[in-house]
Design an enzyme around this catalytic site. Structure first.
Site, mmCIF file in Angstrom:
data_model
loop_
_atom_site.group_PDB
_atom_site.id
_atom_site.type_symbol
_atom_site.label_atom_id
_atom_site.label_comp_id
_atom_site.label_asym_id
_atom_site.label_seq_id
_atom_site.Cartn_x
_atom_site.Cartn_y
_atom_site.Cartn_z
ATOM 1 N N GLY A 181 14.372 -35.623 39.212
ATOM 2 C CA GLY A 181 14.213 -34.697 40.330
ATOM 3 C C GLY A 181 14.392 -33.269 39.861
ATOM 4 O O GLY A 181 14.928 -32.430 40.581
ATOM 5 N N ASP A 222 9.824 -35.877 38.058
ATOM 6 C CA ASP A 222 9.796 -35.588 39.496
ATOM 7 C C ASP A 222 8.489 -36.116 40.075
ATOM 8 O O ASP A 222 7.613 -36.600 39.348
ATOM 9 C CB ASP A 222 9.939 -34.085 39.756
ATOM 10 C CG ASP A 222 10.673 -33.782 41.067
ATOM 11 O OD1 ASP A 222 10.411 -34.486 42.070
ATOM 12 O OD2 ASP A 222 11.502 -32.854 41.086
ATOM 13 N N ASN A 271 8.203 -41.838 40.492
ATOM 14 C CA ASN A 271 8.991 -42.104 41.694
ATOM 15 C C ASN A 271 10.271 -42.811 41.292
ATOM 16 O O ASN A 271 10.221 -43.920 40.743
ATOM 17 C CB ASN A 271 8.176 -42.972 42.658
ATOM 18 C CG ASN A 271 8.858 -43.164 44.002
ATOM 19 O OD1 ASN A 271 10.083 -43.238 44.083
ATOM 20 N ND2 ASN A 271 8.073 -43.255 45.060
ATOM 21 N N PHE A 272 11.419 -42.198 41.549
ATOM 22 C CA PHE A 272 12.679 -42.790 41.082
ATOM 23 C C PHE A 272 13.113 -44.014 41.882
ATOM 24 O O PHE A 272 14.136 -44.615 41.585
ATOM 25 C CB PHE A 272 13.811 -41.770 40.984
ATOM 26 C CG PHE A 272 14.058 -40.904 42.194
ATOM 27 C CD1 PHE A 272 14.093 -41.428 43.468
ATOM 28 C CD2 PHE A 272 14.294 -39.542 42.035
ATOM 29 C CE1 PHE A 272 14.352 -40.629 44.566
ATOM 30 C CE2 PHE A 272 14.545 -38.723 43.125
ATOM 31 C CZ PHE A 272 14.582 -39.273 44.399
ATOM 32 N N LYS A 287 20.620 -33.067 39.752
ATOM 33 C CA LYS A 287 21.234 -31.931 40.435
ATOM 34 C C LYS A 287 20.780 -31.902 41.887
ATOM 35 O O LYS A 287 19.613 -31.698 42.184
ATOM 36 C CB LYS A 287 20.871 -30.620 39.729
ATOM 37 C CG LYS A 287 21.470 -29.377 40.382
ATOM 38 C CD LYS A 287 21.043 -28.108 39.663
ATOM 39 C CE LYS A 287 19.557 -27.907 39.732
ATOM 40 N NZ LYS A 287 19.054 -27.724 41.120
ATOM 41 N N HIS A 304 22.344 -36.212 47.400
ATOM 42 C CA HIS A 304 22.722 -35.734 48.735
ATOM 43 C C HIS A 304 21.517 -35.663 49.674
ATOM 44 O O HIS A 304 21.674 -35.446 50.871
ATOM 45 C CB HIS A 304 23.443 -34.381 48.653
ATOM 46 C CG HIS A 304 22.546 -33.193 48.512
ATOM 47 N ND1 HIS A 304 22.916 -31.933 48.940
ATOM 48 C CD2 HIS A 304 21.294 -33.045 47.981
ATOM 49 C CE1 HIS A 304 21.937 -31.077 48.688
ATOM 50 N NE2 HIS A 304 20.951 -31.717 48.108
#
EC number: 2.1.1.-
Length: 357
Positions: A200, A224, A249-250, A263, A267
């Site tokens: 990301g 990303d 795509n993670f 980073k 969240h």
């Protein structure tokens, strides 16, 4: 009879401009939190009309500004006066009606670092998504993105490329603000790793800087979404001979590595999705590999900061996610079969090093 439009006593401050009584504190809350929607809409006007740019090359009379932006002089004067009170602009006291830039307004000019944030967070789409905030708290779940025609926040990028560019530029601002702290940290040493993957990583600014500082890292990968890496603004992409940009795509797969950095990624996601992301990474981790998570760690004992709580509500409304305490992070790691090795104390944004159990 009181019409309801009478003006209450405004906050009284001492010589140091400090608010001194409970009444003053309450009235200050009115001027900040309760009237926040007004501030946002007013700032939106400033951003749309590029007023910060207009004042960059020198003081301007109200007529000059109003002629430039196509607004009547009275309205223009009241707009600029509003932001003089908020210290965005200043007015020549010896020549009332003549306005000039400040060091703050320069940050929001077209060449200023904070311009993308000013545009994005007052954008019409952003404002629209927050109209349903009361319903989010009532239901414990946000449907904000439906108000702008999508099921999930990330789908906005396909429909609104300008907003996507603002998002990418905003992430660049956040990364630039964090880089010096991360790269100068005495609690992190990336020299021991052959390959570092920034998951990301937007356009690779953080991993690119790490490659500059750590010549022993053989290969850096910025991973990303395709819509981010191959965005319309290619000038944002970091270039380095040891850096590769890989779209993906993670939730599906990530490149193999002995070190990962993330980073402000987890969240963005509810806990069940965070677990899926970590388990996907787990499949590609080399033996003894580590993940460095740069995330806010809320500490109730230290008190709640405005920044942490603001970002928490931002995540709640936009993506049904949240900021977490250390105990909540540990619970998440447990669900994903990871363990917390340590917290890096000298990283202001928060940093945790985790590994597989």
């Amino acid at each position: 009879m009181d019409s309801g439009l009478s003006t209450p006593q405004l906050p009284i401050t001492n010589m140091n401009n400090e608010i001194t009584t409970d009444w003053d504190k309450a009235m200050n809350l009115i001027m900040t939190c309760v009237s926040g929607h007004i501030h946002s809409r007013m700032f939106n006007i400033v951003m749309k009309l590029n007023i910060c740019d207009i004042l960059e090359d020198g003081p301007k009379s109200i007529k000059q500004v109003s002629d430039t932006i196509g607004m009547d002089e009275n309205s223009c004067f009241r707009l600029l006066r509003y932001f003089v009170a908020h210290e965005l602009f200043s007015e020549d006291k010896s020549n009332i009606g003549t306005f000039e830039k400040t060091s703050i307004s320069t940050m929001f000019s077209s060449k200023g670092k904070l311009r993308p944030m000013g545009e994005r967070y007052t954008h019409d789409l952003h404002y629209k998504m927050f109209e349903s905030l009361p319903e989010t708290f009532a239901n414990g779940h946000s449907n904000a993105t439906k108000s702008v025609g999508v099921n999930h926040f990330w789908e906005l990028f396909d429909l609104h490329p300008q907003y996507k560019d603002l998002f990418n530029q905003t992430m660049k601002v956040y990364t630039e603000a964090a880089i010096s702290n991360i790269t100068q940290s005495k609690g992190i040493d990336f020299s021991q790793y052959d390959t570092v993957v920034d998951i990301g990583g937007n356009h690779g600014l953080l991993i690119g800087n790490l490659l500059e500082i750590y010549p022993t890292i053989k290969h850096g990968i910025n991973f990303d979404l395709d819509v981010v890496i191959n965005s319309s603004d290619q000038t944002l992409r970091y270039s380095h001979p040891r850096l590769t940009h890989i779209p993906g795509n993670f939730f599906e797969s990530v490149p193999e590595s002995d070190c990962y950095i993330m980073k402000f990624i987890l969240h963005d996601w509810p806990t069940q999705d965070c677990v899926k992301i970590l388990k996907t990474i787990s499949k590609s981790m080399k033996p003894n590999a580590k993940i460095h998570l740069f995330e806010i760690i809320i500490d109730p004992r230290k008190g709640y900061s405005k920044y942490e709580t603001y970002i928490d509500i931002l995540m709640f409304q936009m993506v049904n996610a949240k900021e977490r305490t250390l105990d909540e992070w540990k619970e998440l790691f447990e669900l994903a079969d990871f363990k917390l090795e340590r917290v890096v104390d000298d990283i202001k944004t928060g940093c945790m090093v985790v590994s597989k159990k």
